[in-house]
Design an enzyme around this catalytic site. Structure first.
Site, PDB file in Angstrom:
ATOM      1  N   CYS A  93       0.825  -1.218   0.000  1.00  0.00           N
ATOM      2  CA  CYS A  93       0.000   0.000   0.000  1.00  0.00           C
ATOM      3  C   CYS A  93       0.850   1.255   0.000  1.00  0.00           C
ATOM      4  O   CYS A  93       0.324   2.361  -0.117  1.00  0.00           O
ATOM      5  CB  CYS A  93      -0.950  -0.006   1.189  1.00  0.00           C
ATOM      6  SG  CYS A  93      -1.888  -1.536   1.285  1.00  0.00           S
ATOM      7  N   HIS A 367      -9.248   3.755  -1.141  1.00  0.00           N
ATOM      8  CA  HIS A 367      -7.894   3.233  -0.995  1.00  0.00           C
ATOM      9  C   HIS A 367      -7.543   2.278  -2.136  1.00  0.00           C
ATOM     10  O   HIS A 367      -7.426   1.068  -1.939  1.00  0.00           O
ATOM     11  CB  HIS A 367      -7.781   2.543   0.368  1.00  0.00           C
ATOM     12  CG  HIS A 367      -6.398   2.089   0.727  1.00  0.00           C
ATOM     13  ND1 HIS A 367      -5.252   2.628   0.174  1.00  0.00           N
ATOM     14  CD2 HIS A 367      -5.975   1.128   1.601  1.00  0.00           C
ATOM     15  CE1 HIS A 367      -4.195   2.015   0.683  1.00  0.00           C
ATOM     16  NE2 HIS A 367      -4.605   1.104   1.541  1.00  0.00           N
TER      17      HIS A 367
END
Lengths: 420, 139
Positions: A93, A367
């Protein structure tokens, strides 16, 4: 470790991002083109795409999400960059933030003057269980996954350690989600452009329309405590503590400082960058902090010659609400164990003394993992240049920060941006 | 004799015999769980296996309602959550493991600091059987 300096300074002269959300029928490259088109119109004095010398692309796993490997050249092709080098950067991420850092290093080295850095993730084509499995590969698959851990589970475990040590209540996590939804409701690019109150009103209207029993939540906290409305994902993390599964792309145009004014009358200068790695979660002495974030933050502060008090706006990696609390402690905005009370007091709201995640954060903005680190920088650009619209933080904003985390904090990357 | 590489294959082969094995550096004494094939403390290359005692205390935990595929196949899920956590063993090493013997529907009653002892979960049949590490509270 002595503080490090860049070989030469680097500036951001343009930004762009697609809307974050679920977009059936749009592949990575389609979202990437949307972000690139917006970037073109953001460069004050315009620029010729042929000036771009290289692309660094943050992407976690187009392989697992789309069945597409080797996607950096695809993105480059779709915006006409071939034959320029196109390199994919993967740190889970944190892929976007690390791609930004690679672009900075490439310019600072003297190799290039104009670099495009981007992030992309297209996650919503898969069912949730397969997305969960794909994300889980960012942990230690040999030793952590057999224990039954999921990503919400890792952060939930950090949350139990944090609650145990500091006595933080679950409501503190809920307050983070509430705040970030308030901010995201003012961001047209956000996946959830709604406040929690609006979510509640929507559910009430739906129940009425269907002739079903109408929920009677006293307030937002009552809604967030309602197991049916806000089910546990991995205790104590509930649905509204978790960032969503998202599609999205974001890009930044980086140039060397000396030519920045050719592109923009108001560039942002990148004055600090830091990055660190860490061991698997179970091997850490302290589960209530991300050591890699502390180290990356310290590196960035030292390079920039500034302190936490100097930072006016910050985008932190709130993949889960507990992560925002830990982040604001790791970056020195609050002492260890004090962030939860700060959130409950409203210190981190848009109008508070320490605005955190004015974009809505990963929680509300969305996200798309490889794009998140770049999306954070897009928000700092807007805030520092006074272009954040209704969610604009007031005052003289000269310094902003981004904090991007990979996995359980096995990668952390921090950047500091200055408007002069 | 087969060379010890301190791999996950070897670790799980030991686990299938219901032994929790780490590696230890014969030179500086640093222990590793999971086992590492190289001592990253002193960088001398004198690793050996060490069997760990298997008692410790719960450091952090969660109860998982949205389960990954492998745990769904093991019968867990939204209506049947399970507990997983990190246990710090008496000899100072910590490891991720499923936590048995607690009520995963009542996470408020699960306490960090609870003393734990090792347990081995054998899932699957015949060739497919695999052993998983778990802990449960000491009565």
């Amino acid at each position: 470790m002595a503080s490090r300096k860049l070989g030469r300074s680097v500036a951001v002269v343009g930004v762009g991002m697609s809307k974050f959300g679920a977009f059936p029928g749009l592949a990575s490259r389609d979202l990437f083109v949307k972000a690139f088109k917006e970037l073109r119109s953001s460069v004050d004095k315009g620029f010729d795409p042929n000036d771009i010398e290289a692309l660094y692309l943050g992407n976690y796993s187009s392989d697992l999400f789309e069945g597409q490997g080797h996607n950096a050249p695809c993105m480059a092709d779709w915006i006409g960059l071939a034959p320029r080098p196109a390199t994919r950067v993967e740190d889970a991420c944190a892929s976007g933030g690390v791609a930004l850092r690679q672009g900075i290093l490439a310019i600072a080295s003297g190799m290039y003057d104009v670099v495009l850095v981007g992030g992309i993730e297209k996650m919503t084509d898969l069912p949730t269980s397969q997305v969960t499995d794909a994300l889980a590969t960012a942990s230690d698959v040999l030793y952590e996954i057999p224990a039954g851990f999921t990503f919400p589970g890792f952060y939930a475990a950090m949350a139990t350690a944090y609650m145990h040590r500091y006595g933080a209540p679950q409501e503190a996590f809920m307050q983070v989600g509430l705040k970030n939804h308030e901010n995201g409701a003012l961001n047209e690019k956000a996946q959830f452009g709604t406040t929690i109150r609006q979510v509640m009103d929507g559910k009430i209207a739906k129940a009425k329309a269907k002739g079903k029993p109408v929920p009677t939540w006293a307030d937002e906290m009552a809604f967030l405590h309602d197991e049916r409305a806000n089910p546990v994902i991995a205790w104590p993390m509930r649905l509204f503590d978790c960032s969503p599964i998202s599609d999205g792309a974001a890009v930044l145009l980086l140039v060397s400082e000396e030519i920045a004014k050719r592109f923009s009358q108001d560039p942002l200068y990148i004055i600090g960058t830091g990055q660190a790695s860490d061991v698997a979660l179970h091997d850490r002495e302290d589960l209530t902090t991300l050591k890699a974030a502390r180290i990356a933050g310290q590196q960035a502060y030292e390079m920039a010659g500034v302190t936490p008090e100097d930072i006016k706006v910050v985008e932190v990696h709130d993949c889960f609400t507990i992560a925002e609390l830990i982040a604001t402690e790791d970056l020195g905005f609050f002492k260890p164990g004090e962030a939860y009370a700060a959130v409950e007091e409203g210190l981190t709201t848009r109008i508070g003394p320490r605005p955190v995640n004015t974009s809505g954060g990963l929680k509300s903005k969305g996200h798309p993992v490889g794009a998140s680190g770049i999306g954070q920088a897009v928000e700092i650009w807007k805030q520092l240049r006074g272009e954040a619209g209704e969610r604009q933080v007031t005052g003289d904003l000269n310094l902003g920060m981004t904090h991007n985390v990979g996995g359980t904090g096995q990668t952390c990357v921090v950047h500091i941006f200055e408007r002069r | 004799m087969q060379e010890d590489n301190f791999t996950q294959v070897e670790f799980y082969a030991h686990l299938a015999e219901h032994k929790l094995m780490g590696s230890v550096c014969n030179s500086c004494g640093t222990m590793y769980l999971p086992p590492k094939p190289l001592c990253t403390a002193c960088y001398r290359e004198e690793m050996a296996w060490v069997e760990l005692e298997g008692t410790g205390e719960l450091q952090a935990f969660t109860t998982i309602h949205i389960a990954p595929t492998a745990m769904l196949e093991a019968g867990y899920g939204r209506d049947n959550p399970y507990c997983t956590g990190i246990v710090k063993l008496n000899d100072g090493l910590s490891i991720s493991a499923q936590i048995l013997g607690v009520d995963a529907t009542k996470p408020e009653e699960i306490a960090i600091g609870t003393r734990m002892q090792i347990e081995f979960i054998d899932r699957g049949e015949g060739e497919e059987q695999k052993t998983f590490l778990a802990f449960r509270p000491i009565e």
